[in-house]
Design a protein around this motif. Structure first.
Motif, mmCIF file in Angstrom:
data_model
loop_
_atom_site.group_PDB
_atom_site.id
_atom_site.type_symbol
_atom_site.label_atom_id
_atom_site.label_comp_id
_atom_site.label_asym_id
_atom_site.label_seq_id
_atom_site.Cartn_x
_atom_site.Cartn_y
_atom_site.Cartn_z
ATOM 1 N N TYR A 22 20.797 -11.048 -12.024
ATOM 2 C CA TYR A 22 21.723 -10.767 -13.121
ATOM 3 C C TYR A 22 21.681 -9.273 -13.409
ATOM 4 N N ASN A 23 22.848 -8.740 -13.746
ATOM 5 C CA ASN A 23 22.901 -7.311 -14.055
ATOM 6 C C ASN A 23 22.002 -6.943 -15.229
ATOM 7 N N GLU A 24 21.827 -7.907 -16.173
ATOM 8 C CA GLU A 24 20.958 -7.617 -17.322
ATOM 9 C C GLU A 24 19.516 -7.372 -16.901
ATOM 10 N N PHE A 25 19.130 -7.908 -15.727
ATOM 11 C CA PHE A 25 17.753 -7.769 -15.260
ATOM 12 C C PHE A 25 17.505 -6.468 -14.501
ATOM 13 N N LEU A 26 18.556 -5.885 -13.920
ATOM 14 C CA LEU A 26 18.388 -4.801 -12.945
ATOM 15 C C LEU A 26 17.704 -3.581 -13.524
ATOM 16 N N ARG A 27 16.863 -2.969 -12.723
ATOM 17 C CA ARG A 27 16.236 -1.717 -13.126
ATOM 18 C C ARG A 27 17.292 -0.623 -13.249
ATOM 19 N N ASN A 28 16.941 0.432 -13.955
ATOM 20 C CA ASN A 28 17.938 1.433 -14.356
ATOM 21 C C ASN A 28 18.624 2.114 -13.183
ATOM 22 N N ASP A 29 17.900 2.375 -12.078
ATOM 23 C CA ASP A 29 18.517 3.119 -10.978
ATOM 24 C C ASP A 29 19.479 2.261 -10.162
ATOM 25 N N LEU A 30 19.617 0.974 -10.511
ATOM 26 C CA LEU A 30 20.596 0.113 -9.843
ATOM 27 C C LEU A 30 21.805 -0.180 -10.726
ATOM 28 N N GLN A 31 21.765 0.277 -11.985
ATOM 29 C CA GLN A 31 22.842 -0.044 -12.914
ATOM 30 C C GLN A 31 24.180 0.545 -12.480
ATOM 31 N N GLN A 32 24.164 1.668 -11.772
ATOM 32 C CA GLN A 32 25.415 2.296 -11.346
ATOM 33 C C GLN A 32 26.194 1.422 -10.366
ATOM 34 N N HIS A 33 25.518 0.440 -9.781
ATOM 35 C CA HIS A 33 26.172 -0.451 -8.813
ATOM 36 C C HIS A 33 26.323 -1.860 -9.393
ATOM 37 N N PRO B 169 35.388 -1.606 -0.475
ATOM 38 C CA PRO B 169 34.469 -1.165 0.580
ATOM 39 C C PRO B 169 33.700 0.094 0.199
ATOM 40 N N ALA B 170 34.347 1.006 -0.523
ATOM 41 C CA ALA B 170 33.652 2.231 -0.932
ATOM 42 C C ALA B 170 32.511 1.915 -1.890
ATOM 43 N N MET B 171 32.742 0.976 -2.811
ATOM 44 C CA MET B 171 31.688 0.583 -3.745
ATOM 45 C C MET B 171 30.542 -0.091 -3.008
ATOM 46 N N VAL B 172 30.880 -0.954 -2.065
ATOM 47 C CA VAL B 172 29.844 -1.629 -1.277
ATOM 48 C C VAL B 172 29.040 -0.610 -0.481
ATOM 49 N N LYS B 173 29.736 0.347 0.120
ATOM 50 C CA LYS B 173 29.062 1.364 0.925
ATOM 51 C C LYS B 173 28.081 2.172 0.085
ATOM 52 N N ALA B 174 28.519 2.548 -1.132
ATOM 53 C CA ALA B 174 27.640 3.321 -2.014
ATOM 54 C C ALA B 174 26.430 2.498 -2.438
ATOM 55 N N ALA B 175 26.674 1.206 -2.764
ATOM 56 C CA ALA B 175 25.569 0.347 -3.169
ATOM 57 C C ALA B 175 24.594 0.121 -2.017
ATOM 58 N N MET B 176 25.121 -0.113 -0.822
ATOM 59 C CA MET B 176 24.249 -0.341 0.318
ATOM 60 C C MET B 176 23.437 0.905 0.658
ATOM 61 N N LYS B 177 24.014 2.079 0.408
ATOM 62 C CA LYS B 177 23.258 3.307 0.621
ATOM 63 C C LYS B 177 22.053 3.350 -0.305
ATOM 64 N N THR B 178 22.282 2.998 -1.592
ATOM 65 C CA THR B 178 21.179 2.974 -2.551
ATOM 66 C C THR B 178 20.161 1.908 -2.175
ATOM 67 N N ILE B 179 20.655 0.718 -1.790
ATOM 68 C CA ILE B 179 19.747 -0.364 -1.394
ATOM 69 C C ILE B 179 18.897 0.058 -0.206
ATOM 70 N N GLY B 180 19.527 0.742 0.758
ATOM 71 C CA GLY B 180 18.780 1.217 1.922
ATOM 72 C C GLY B 180 17.754 2.268 1.552
ATOM 73 N N GLU B 181 18.148 3.219 0.697
ATOM 74 C CA GLU B 181 17.232 4.287 0.299
ATOM 75 C C GLU B 181 16.028 3.743 -0.460
ATOM 76 N N LEU B 182 16.254 2.693 -1.268
ATOM 77 C CA LEU B 182 15.163 2.121 -2.061
ATOM 78 C C LEU B 182 14.389 1.049 -1.304
ATOM 79 N N GLY B 183 14.905 0.641 -0.142
ATOM 80 C CA GLY B 183 14.214 -0.366 0.662
ATOM 81 C C GLY B 183 14.132 -1.724 -0.009
ATOM 82 N N ILE B 184 15.206 -2.134 -0.677
ATOM 83 C CA ILE B 184 15.156 -3.383 -1.445
ATOM 84 C C ILE B 184 16.046 -4.478 -0.862
#
Length: 667
Positions: free
Chosen positions: A605-616, A275-290
């Motif tokens: 795919y993770n190989e496709f993700l832009r750099n600021d999403l790699q942490q998740h 849940p902590a990982m999901v919460k952190a990822a969703m925070k980034t997703i929300g901040e980036l509006g994606i």
């Protein structure tokens, strides 16, 4: 001189109250000697007169009490309180003595738990005869409570000291983040029998939080050292928390835990995200509006800009232009070895794209069974205006058959395997199982994970992190013995029932062949892959095992039949080379008429993700698996080939002027 009898009574009451709980010891034997001197020296001047040869309160009975009980303490509300705390407050003389004793003991470090073989220390009174008269003397005294008496004080003190050390190390070494992660895995039912450890985890986390706030951390450790949860560090769940605290990645740490507690056929029910990982990822997703960008689908031809389509067949042309002839030609070539065996002209792909493709009126591509791993679909986002997810400046992606982004050879290459030898045998599968590749050379030499022979260079899902794109690889870089080779695959550790089967890829003299098992491999089962004959360092024959499907067997897949020519509708580069993008490896995509992936395809795919999403990455791995594109009939699917692999495909090209050419496109 003060009321000594009242002082004795007060100390006795204080000790009796303390003895209802656990008692501890401060300082060492030298400190106990110093405490006795403090007792004698703390009397105000003139209050401890000389009596015969000694001071009035200097007796062996009182000294025995002070030495054995004087440094005993309790821990009350997180603070250390001595046997002298608050004693004789009504008597000015002994208030001074008690305060001095309390202050001295308060400076000593806690050293252990109090245990004794004695029933009491000191005596209430003693008598002596002086000038024919019996005199009664009062002394400091007190019983040892039953809970503090034992036959082997050393053993109990040693056990307590060990518990203190374990608790202290746990508090210092087990990080809050690691504790939160493991607690999240337990709550998410992602650990084998994790619920059994929930109470211990909850109590230890509570203890750690209290320790952080404790006014005296050493006292807190002593007061709670015998709590079963305090020993968490030395439990099996504690080893998982230790590994995560030490920086080991989540998947290998959990695998090490499961090795200790789970049976070999255990299948983890959920992915390893918390849940902590999901919460952190969703925070980034929300901040980036994606958030809308995560919704994917199969791409249609109408989605692709005309500038990114390299070639399209003439759909406006009447389908009856070559009506009967076309039907007859297709019937003549379907399964007809003569058409396939005609010697095609070999053309490098760059030459084909530059010199042949622009003048082509129609293209038919021979789809062989070995091309199954090359089946590919183009994907895109459901919301065209949503922010991009990927490294390139568009929202398109691609997904190969089996939901991988590249070929087996490319996966081997990325895993560090050698793909440039004279002969190669590679194994690819699609889940977290631990399959092992076994190759027996003509002289009986066994190549496997225990005897790699400098030829087995990739062994995945055996240790460290798990992947659902695992490969194993055996390559002969030096001399390749002639003779018959036997190939087997063994299921060393079955973990999942999804993604069943495997693919064997062989390569020699630039020719790649595939053999596929389409069922699950049972626990400890060994599958006979086949026997291959090598002559002059080239595979001249391959006899697959009874359960494997050879690449040259016609079969239905994705709406088309293999071992025949299939019309090409569109040719394009992979989306990472659309427009002015040049990101990563280029793939050549040949979209085939009637080709439609009938299974949900990954759009992320993770190989496709832009750099600021790699942490998740771990969260996006799960998102990609759970947000697949649902099949639709008008999708863009066909064959794809990476620029990084050596491969070929035969195409029958009809040029604009009517000339027909049989071309082997070389990648």
């Amino acid at each position: 001189m003060g009321d000594f009898q009242q002082f004795v009574t007060d100390v006795d009451k204080r000790l009796s109250t303390m003895s209802q709980g656990e008692l501890f010891v401060a300082g060492d034997s030298l400190d106990r000697d110093s405490l006795w001197l403090t007792f004698l020296d703390s009397f105000p001047a003139g209050t401890n007169p000389r009596f015969r040869e000694r001071s009035a309160f200097d007796c062996s009975t009182c000294r025995g009490f002070v030495r054995n009980f004087g440094t005993v303490v309790e821990i009350h509300d997180g603070r250390i309180r001595t046997v002298w705390s608050g004693v004789s407050a009504a008597d000015p003389v002994f208030s001074v003595v008690a305060a001095a004793m309390d202050a001295f003991v308060g400076t000593l470090p806690l050293s252990g738990v109090f245990r004794s073989t004695e029933a009491r220390y000191g005596a209430r009174t003693t008598r002596s005869l002086h000038d024919g008269k019996v005199e009664v003397w009062n002394h400091l005294h007190g019983p040892v409570a039953k809970r503090h008496r034992t036959r082997d004080p050393g053993a109990e003190r040693g056990a307590f000291d060990a518990a203190v050390q374990v608790f202290q190390r746990g508090l210092a070494e087990l990080t809050p983040d690691a504790l939160d992660t493991v607690a999240g895995l337990i709550d998410d039912d992602a650990l084998y029998r994790g619920a059994e450890h929930r109470r211990a985890m909850t109590e230890f986390r509570s203890l750690r939080n209290q320790w952080e706030q404790a006014p005296d951390k050493r006292a807190f450790v002593f007061a709670n050292a015998m709590n079963p949860a305090a020993r968490l560090r030395n439990t099996v769940i504690g080893t998982l928390v230790q590994d995560l605290s030490a920086g080991i990645d989540l998947e290998p740490a959990v695998r090490a835990f499961e090795t200790k507690v789970a049976p070999q056929n255990y299948q983890r029910p959920t992915a390893l995200i918390t849940p902590a990982m999901v919460k952190a990822a969703m925070k980034t997703i929300g901040e980036l509006g994606i958030e809308e960008s995560l919704q994917r689908r199969f791409a249609r031809l109408s989605d692709v800009s005309v500038t990114n389509v390299l070639w399209v067949d003439n759909d406006t042309q009447s389908r009856m232009k070559d009506g009967i002839e076309g039907l007859l030609m297709r019937a003549a070539t379907t399964g007809a070895p003569g058409a396939r065996d005609a010697k095609p002209e070999e053309v490098p792909v760059l030459t084909f794209m530059k010199d042949i493709l622009p003048g082509a009126a129609s293209i038919d591509m021979w789809v062989a069974g070995r091309h199954q791993p090359h089946l590919v679909s183009l994907t895109t986002g459901r919301h065209p205006d949503a922010p991009r997810l990927f490294k390139w400046d568009n929202d398109f992606g691609w997904s190969y058959g089996g939901n991988v982004t590249d070929s087996i050879k490319e996966k081997v290459k990325r895993a560090g395997g050698n793909v440039t030898g004279k002969l190669r045998v590679s194994l690819s599968w699609f889940n977290h199982d631990d399959l092992d590749l076994h190759v027996y050379e003509p002289d009986g030499t066994h190549i496997w994970y225990r005897e790699k022979r400098n030829k087995l260079d990739v062994d995945m899902n055996a240790g460290g992190s798990f992947t659902r794109e695992p490969v194993e690889n055996v390559t002969w870089a030096g001399k390749v013995p002639d003779g018959e080779y036997r190939i087997e695959v063994n299921q060393y550790h079955k973990r999942e029932s999804t993604g069943a089967g495997f693919v064997i890829e062989t390569e020699s003299d630039g020719r790649i062949e595939h053999y596929r098992l389409e069922r699950a491999v049972g626990t400890r089962e060994t599958v006979e892959v086949g026997r291959m004959t090598v002559a002059g360092e080239v595979i001249t024959a391959f006899r697959p095992g009874p359960d494997l499907v050879p690449g040259n067997a016609a079969k239905e897949m994705w709406g088309i039949t293999t071992e025949q020519f299939v019309p090409v509708s569109t040719v394009m580069y992979s989306p990472n080379f659309f427009d002015d993008n040049e990101v990563g490896n280029r793939h050549y995509l040949f979209i085939l008429k009637g080709c439609a992936n009938d299974q949900p395809a990954r759009g992320i795919y993770n190989e496709f993700l832009r750099n600021d999403l790699q942490q998740h990455r771990k969260v996006f791995e799960v998102l990609g698996d759970r947000t697949k594109c649902e099949p639709v009939p008008d999708q863009l699917s066909g064959l794809g080939f990476s620029s990084t692999i050596r491969d070929s495909v035969v195409a029958k090209v009809t040029m604009t002027g009517g000339r027909r050419r049989l071309i082997s496109i070389q990648f």
